[in-house]
Design an enzyme around this catalytic site. Structure first.
Site, PDB file in Angstrom:
ATOM      1  N   GLU A 172       0.725  -0.869  -0.306  1.00 46.46           N
ATOM      2  CA  GLU A 172      -0.364  -0.044  -0.189  1.00 46.46           C
ATOM      3  C   GLU A 172       0.752   1.339  -0.142  1.00 46.46           C
ATOM      4  O   GLU A 172       1.152   1.840   1.280  1.00 46.46           O
ATOM      5  CB  GLU A 172      -0.715  -0.183   0.750  1.00 46.46           C
ATOM      6  N   GLU A 266      -5.878  -7.106  -1.254  1.00 44.02           N
ATOM      7  CA  GLU A 266      -6.513  -7.066   0.153  1.00 44.02           C
ATOM      8  C   GLU A 266      -7.913  -6.446   0.068  1.00 44.02           C
ATOM      9  O   GLU A 266      -8.229  -5.562  -0.908  1.00 44.02           O
ATOM     10  CB  GLU A 266      -5.885  -6.572   0.512  1.00 44.02           C
TER      11      GLU A 266
END
Length: 661
Positions: A172, A266
């Site tokens: 991320e 995710e």
């Protein structure tokens, strides 16, 4: 000499056996041979256009589970855990979340690499895909370029001949432009491709992998990495996060429409923090967005951390073999949804033998949130499984024989059984948020006796029930359980469809005659009593205050009854499960009359007896006779009710069924 020869022969056989085992355990053959696995069936994956495809070029979807940080929850990184996810949940991939910071790779390089390679080994042995996740969080990945290249060089060298390994090169990224992420990714991709020429590589995207900076921006789609194949781009969402449901909902579809291959590496059911609310309706909507586009996904996270995104309850110490009670609200939803997406869709779309030639039964369902689904036919599933969505309406029609029709009726929440509908007219409701709980289907028309119609339903909690036939009830009653899906087929009369027919219906009412009572202090009994079992109490000095009685589903007709209530006297007749008596008023029942109606009255006698204060059990009353006392101010404390065939012997003495002052 012979002994020496035997020893040599035994030694040679041992060597051959060892060599044969070593030969079997190659990367291409490591998957356990108990059954076909995802990897043995689909092999090395590739990207074709915007789609992930298998070795045959067919679209393929990963349903994966992500570990939490391996440095914190490494106990779940074991083969038994992954086999539970594969066999019980239907997961086909494991994402190995190797944190770079926070006590991860930078703190223990060798230890973390060992956890990753162990995880890949377990997944490989189980025929599952393994995603190696360089779990950067809230940073510019360019700051870690050198370490990432070193790590992925080692991984690519090790796994270059494996069909099941996928590389996720930055989890991320944030606080940096796409240009920085792209520059970093290009260097790491070059490093991997020097050894592993065609494995899938997942590239993180701006703003915590949301396919672009906040708002409706799509920098990776507008400026993708060029010159390499089999690249996909990460998208992350959390189903209960309010901002994700405002402007992220269009991201997947828009990015794909722009030509970008998207992989949800995710997602969680919680809020973005990993904690907070779990909204199952929003989760189901997100799953549908992914499934409609055949987008792969991995859920966060396999751990028992005391937060709402965890899949295992914090009180559960098991590291594999979990049952449903070991799972959190999120874990139960994911297990149900993944099971519904299992590649072996025979569970949801079973093969039925001897379908009637040239006859088509077509049907469609109105599903909570989603509305009307596309029409399906001849045994295909209509509705959803694993999304916790109720069926609200259904239409059914037949074609292929002008002298054949079909009719159907549904049991609707609050309303009960509806009237029969025919040939494509809706049964049920829309716009009222009412669940279907049961259904009956039968054929009509001049040729109805040439065919049998079979049908089964997927019921909340119970899953797929067995197949009902020709007007029998399918579903549940008295349990407040929604129907979620249905299959329907038509076969020639008497033909064997090769399906199970034993458990077609689940009822809260266990017998031919069912009853429950409201007892002083205790309130309504939790479960219905049936067929002579006592309802109420004896020896506790507790009064009966109210009663409900109903016939079982296999008895045609009805039952009616009235009670004599302290102070109020005889009440009006009520029937079929309606309450007779009072609650909350402290009034005792003193007597009761019960009788059958309709066809039941012609086939059966109904007998009943009561346990009365001071007197104990009285004898059996029959077919509307009074049971209990009159003018003595004595409470009823218990009751038994049975049906016997018309004219058959009573279940006991009948001389003293009531006592009058």
């Amino acid at each position: 000499m012979k002994q020496t020869k035997r020893r040599i022969l035994a030694w040679l056989m041992t060597v051959v056996l060892v060599l044969s085992v070593v030969t079997v355990l190659t990367p291409a053959k490591e998957a356990e041979a108990a059954a076909a696995t995802a990897v043995s069936t689909h092999g090395k994956l590739a990207v074709k256009g915007t789609q992930l495809v298998d070795k045959n070029g067919q679209p393929f979807q990963i349903h994966g589970v992500s570990t939490h940080g391996l440095q914190w929850f490494g106990q779940y990184n074991n083969k038994a855990a992954y086999q539970t996810l594969r066999d019980d949940w239907g997961a086909n991939a494991i994402r190995l979340a190797m944190y770079v910071d926070e006590g991860g790779y930078y703190s223990d390089r060798n230890g973390m690499k060992k956890k990753v390679t162990d995880g890949v080994q377990y997944a490989t042995e189980l025929g599952m895909y393994a995603i190696i996740d360089w779990h950067l969080l809230n940073v510019n990945p360019k700051n870690y370029t050198s370490e990432a290249k070193s790590f992925f060089k080692e991984m690519a060298q090790k796994y270059k001949n494996y069909d099941n390994v996928i590389y996720e090169i930055c989890n991320e990224p944030s606080n940096c432009p796409w240009s920085d992420i792209k520059s970093y990714a290009t260097e790491v991709i070059q490093t991997i491709r020097a050894y592993d020429k065609d494995a899938i590589i997942i590239v993180g995207t701006p703003t915590w992998s949301q396919l672009g900076n906040q708002g409706h921006t799509y920098e990776p789609a507008d400026d993708p990495i060029r010159g390499y194949s089999n690249l996909m781009y990460a998208f992350h969402f959390y189903a209960s996060e309010s901002s994700h449901n405002q402007w992220l909902t269009a991201k997947i579809g828009t990015a794909i429409d722009k030509g970008l291959p998207v992989f949800v590496s995710e997602f969680g059911l919680s809020e973005a923090s990993g904690n907070g609310n779990v909204d199952l309706n929003k989760a189901a909507e997100w799953m549908k967005r992914c499934d409609d586009r055949n987008v792969s996904y991995c859920v966060w996270s396999l751990c028992n951390k005391n937060e709402s995104s965890a899949l295992i309850r914090s009180s559960c110490g098991k590291t594999s073999g979990w049952n449903i009670d070991d799972l959190t609200k999120a874990g139960q939803f994911i297990r149900n949804h993944y099971r519904s997406r299992m590649e072996n869709t025979a569970e949801n779309n079973p093969e039925v033998k001897n379908l009637a030639p040239n006859i088509t039964v077509s049907y469609k369902t109105h599903v909570q949130t989603f509305g009307w689904e596309n029409e399906v036919s001849n045994g295909k599933m209509a509705g959803t499984v694993g999304s916790a969505k109720r069926l609200e309406g259904i239409t059914i029609r037949v074609s292929g024989d002008s002298n054949l029709g079909i009719r159907y009726k549904t049991h609707v929440q609050s309303y009960g059984w509806q009237d029969w509908k025919e040939n494509g007219v809706m049964s049920g409701t829309t716009g009222e948020a009412k669940r279907l709980e049961a259904i009956c289907i039968e054929l009509t028309g001049a040729n109805k006796d040439k065919y049998d119609v079979y049908y089964r339903v997927h019921a909340q909690t119970y899953g797929w029930l067995d197949w009902s036939k020709n007007g029998e009830m399918a579903g549940t009653e008295g349990l407040a359980k929604r129907l979620e899906a249905i299959n329907i087929v038509i076969v020639p009369k008497g033909a064997n469809p090769g399906v199970a027919t034993s458990k077609t219906f689940v009822s809260a009412y266990p017998g031919s005659i069912n009853y429950k009572t409201h007892v002083q202090t205790f309130g309504w009994e939790n479960n219905w009593r049936a067929d002579g079992t006592m309802s109420g109490t004896s020896g506790k000095a507790k009064r009966l205050e109210a009663i409900q009685i109903r016939l079982g589903r296999n008895i045609n007709g009805g039952v009616r009854y009235k009670t004599h209530v302290q102070t109020f006297g005889w009440q009006n007749w009520v029937s079929n499960g309606t309450t007779s008596g009072t609650s909350g008023l402290g009034k005792r029942l003193e007597a009761i009359q019960i009788e059958l109606t309709g066809q039941a009255a012609q086939q059966y006698d109904i007998y009943y007896r009561v346990h009365v204060q001071s007197y104990g059990w009285l004898d059996w009353a029959k077919n509307g006779q009074m049971s209990g006392t009159s003018g003595l101010a004595k409470r009823l404390e218990g009751i038994q009710i049975v049906l016997v065939p018309k004219g058959a012997a009573a279940p006991g003495k009948t001389a003293r069924a009531c006592i009058n002052r």
